[in-house]
Design a protein around this motif. Structure first.
Motif, PDB file in Angstrom:
ATOM      1  N   LEU A  98       0.845  -1.202   0.000  1.00 58.43           N
ATOM      2  CA  LEU A  98       0.000   0.000   0.000  1.00 58.43           C
ATOM      3  C   LEU A  98       0.876   1.246   0.000  1.00 58.43           C
ATOM      4  CD1 LEU A  98      -2.943   1.112   0.334  1.00 58.43           C
ATOM      5  CD2 LEU A  98      -2.477   1.176   2.807  1.00 58.43           C
ATOM      6  N   ASN A  99       0.498   2.234  -0.827  1.00 62.02           N
ATOM      7  CA  ASN A  99       1.198   3.522  -0.738  1.00 62.02           C
ATOM      8  C   ASN A  99       0.250   4.668  -1.074  1.00 62.02           C
ATOM      9  OD1 ASN A  99       1.021   3.775  -3.531  1.00 62.02           O
ATOM     10  ND2 ASN A  99       2.899   2.577  -3.812  1.00 62.02           N
ATOM     11  N   TYR A 100       0.756   5.850  -1.034  1.00 61.34           N
ATOM     12  CA  TYR A 100      -0.071   7.046  -1.237  1.00 61.34           C
ATOM     13  C   TYR A 100      -0.817   6.980  -2.569  1.00 61.34           C
ATOM     14  CZ  TYR A 100      -1.273  11.845  -2.348  1.00 61.34           C
ATOM     15  OH  TYR A 100      -1.963  12.986  -2.721  1.00 61.34           O
ATOM     16  N   ASP A 101      -0.142   6.467  -3.602  1.00 61.77           N
ATOM     17  CA  ASP A 101      -0.767   6.418  -4.941  1.00 61.77           C
ATOM     18  C   ASP A 101      -2.068   5.606  -4.915  1.00 61.77           C
ATOM     19  OD1 ASP A 101       1.665   7.543  -5.380  1.00 61.77           O
ATOM     20  OD2 ASP A 101       2.129   6.414  -7.190  1.00 61.77           O
ATOM     21  N   ASN A 102      -2.070   4.500  -4.165  1.00 61.41           N
ATOM     22  CA  ASN A 102      -3.286   3.668  -4.105  1.00 61.41           C
ATOM     23  C   ASN A 102      -4.453   4.482  -3.542  1.00 61.41           C
ATOM     24  OD1 ASN A 102      -0.911   1.479  -2.989  1.00 61.41           O
ATOM     25  ND2 ASN A 102      -2.027   0.996  -4.863  1.00 61.41           N
ATOM     26  N   LEU A 103      -4.126   5.295  -2.541  1.00 62.96           N
ATOM     27  CA  LEU A 103      -5.189   6.085  -1.901  1.00 62.96           C
ATOM     28  C   LEU A 103      -5.690   7.156  -2.874  1.00 62.96           C
ATOM     29  CD1 LEU A 103      -6.803   6.925   0.667  1.00 62.96           C
ATOM     30  CD2 LEU A 103      -4.916   8.507   1.177  1.00 62.96           C
ATOM     31  N   ALA A 104      -4.772   7.940  -3.443  1.00 60.59           N
ATOM     32  CA  ALA A 104      -5.164   9.045  -4.329  1.00 60.59           C
ATOM     33  C   ALA A 104      -5.959   8.517  -5.526  1.00 60.59           C
ATOM     34  CB  ALA A 104      -3.928   9.810  -4.799  1.00 60.59           C
ATOM     35  N   LEU A 105      -5.437   7.478  -6.153  1.00 58.77           N
ATOM     36  CA  LEU A 105      -6.079   6.915  -7.352  1.00 58.77           C
ATOM     37  C   LEU A 105      -7.400   6.241  -6.993  1.00 58.77           C
ATOM     38  CD1 LEU A 105      -5.264   6.945 -10.283  1.00 58.77           C
ATOM     39  CD2 LEU A 105      -4.068   4.784  -9.941  1.00 58.77           C
ATOM     40  N   GLY A 106      -7.417   5.525  -5.868  1.00 57.89           N
ATOM     41  CA  GLY A 106      -8.632   4.826  -5.444  1.00 57.89           C
ATOM     42  C   GLY A 106      -9.766   5.806  -5.206  1.00 57.89           C
ATOM     43  N   LEU A 107      -9.452   6.889  -4.512  1.00 57.02           N
ATOM     44  CA  LEU A 107     -10.489   7.904  -4.233  1.00 57.02           C
ATOM     45  C   LEU A 107     -10.919   8.600  -5.529  1.00 57.02           C
ATOM     46  CD1 LEU A 107      -9.022   9.547  -0.982  1.00 57.02           C
ATOM     47  CD2 LEU A 107     -10.927   7.920  -1.126  1.00 57.02           C
ATOM     48  N   LYS A 108      -9.967   8.825  -6.418  1.00 55.63           N
ATOM     49  CA  LYS A 108     -10.281   9.482  -7.710  1.00 55.63           C
ATOM     50  C   LYS A 108     -11.256   8.635  -8.519  1.00 55.63           C
ATOM     51  CE  LYS A 108      -7.829  10.986 -11.933  1.00 55.63           C
ATOM     52  NZ  LYS A 108      -7.919  10.003 -13.044  1.00 55.63           N
ATOM     53  N   GLU A 109     -10.948   7.350  -8.617  1.00 59.19           N
ATOM     54  CA  GLU A 109     -11.813   6.463  -9.417  1.00 59.19           C
ATOM     55  C   GLU A 109     -13.188   6.305  -8.781  1.00 59.19           C
ATOM     56  OE1 GLU A 109      -8.097   4.074 -11.498  1.00 59.19           O
ATOM     57  OE2 GLU A 109      -9.255   3.088  -9.916  1.00 59.19           O
TER      58      GLU A 109
END
Ligand SMILES: Nc1nc2c(c(CN[C@H]3C=C[C@H](O)[C@@H]3O)cn2[C@@H]2O[C@H](COP(=O)(O)O)[C@@H](O)[C@H]2O)c(=O)[nH]1
Length: 310
Positions: A79-90
């Protein structure tokens, strides 16, 4: 009453002046400044292309939810920041109501996991859900449910916005008591301001008359980068804890010194750049460079603290 950014700067200097586990090495600072002063590295906000952006209030809501959850990824190695940012975006692109204040107050752990398409419990999942509820509740109670109203009530002052956020939302009130004194770090409140500034390119919701007052965001990547650059020096006992991936207690002297000395060191770097080259560099810019440097060296040993603050 000092403004929030003054409090952070005074706190950082106070800790750095009496730290014993972490030391700020002025010769290290001089060396780094030497290498960057003639062309300050400029990293593009969202260089990864992972954030939602529609130039409107929904982007502000997205960034506030993102920064309410922007902490402690390390316990799950995938898990990293990208998963959070992209997950919330999608999730937001699929359903524009997912971050409505009333919805934020109802999410469960499994629902948040589903939103982020994460196959197992998130680190500190119950805390993440509790913090979502807190954001939804307080946005509804005081800001008509909209983070854009929160931003509009700060009169384009970053310091005022950080004060508003840390007084209304306890989850953002990033502080510690170090050697008997309350010290303020305000990492997620400040990074929300920087994310607005970056996403909106300093215009509209991203326009701040005092963006230069923002410090670096004391997370767990930047201290590791500053150590790598010779700007921070760790005591041998702290170095062995960090280098063997052992945990450091939240609120411990070691943790506070890692974070506060990082803030202090980058302010010193900034002063030196200004003195030597006359250039007014923003700490926000130095932060993004240091952080992007760090996430590109995955083997860099960083300190591991179970925290909701970073
Ligand atoms: N100081 C500082 N800390 C930052 C960021 C960011 C992301 N900034 C976005 C804005 C523009 C860029 O394009 C990025 O997309 C995350 N973090 C922190 O790092 C840690 C995550 O690390 P890892 O587990 O490896 O993903 C965690 O504590 C997280 O809170 C930053 O900019 N500065």
């Amino acid at each position: 009453m000092k403004n929030a950014m003054e409090e952070v700067r005074v706190s950082a200097a106070w800790v750095a002046g009496r730290s014993s586990h972490v030391l700020v090495d002025s010769s290290g600072i001089e060396k780094v400044v030497e290498t960057i002063q003639d062309n300050i590295p400029k990293v593009e906000w969202d260089f990864e292309g992972i954030h939602y952006f529609d130039n409107g209030p929904l982007t502000v809501q997205y960034l506030f939810v993102l920064d309410a959850l922007n902490f402690c990824f390390w316990p799950d190695k995938d898990l990293n920041y990208d998963n959070l940012a992209l997950g919330l975006k999608e999730a937001l692109e699929k359903d524009k109501s997912v971050f409505d204040a009333d919805q934020l107050q109802k999410y469960t752990g499994p629902q948040l996991r589903k939103l982020l398409k994460w196959p197992r419990p998130l680190p500190l999942e119950d805390e993440r859900v509790r913090l979502l509820h807190e954001v939804g509740f307080e946005l509804e109670r005081s800001f008509g449910g909209k983070a854009s109203n929160l931003v509009e009530s700060c009169g384009k002052s970053a310091a005022k916005l950080v004060s508003l956020i840390t007084s209304h939302f306890p989850g953002f009130r990033d502080h510690a008591v170090y050697k008997g004194r309350q010290v303020f770090l305000y990492k997620r409140a400040q990074i929300f301001v920087a994310d607005l500034y970056g996403a909106f390119k300093g215009q509209g919701y991203g326009e701040f008359i005092d963006i230069s007052s923002i410090t670096i965001f004391a997370d767990y990547i930047v201290p590791a980068v500053l150590r790598q650059l010779g700007v921070l020096r760790y005591s041998s006992s702290l170095a062995s804890i960090v280098d063997t991936n052992n945990e450091i207690g939240s609120g411990s002297e070691e943790e506070v010194e890692l974070r506060a000395c990082s803030i202090y060191a980058v302010e010193k770097m900034r002063d030196l750049i200004r003195r030597k080259s006359g250039k007014q560099v923003l700490t926000v810019e130095l932060d993004l460079w240091l952080w992007s440097f760090g996430v590109q060296c995955p083997s860099l040993p960083y300190h591991r603290t179970l925290s909701i603050y970073y």
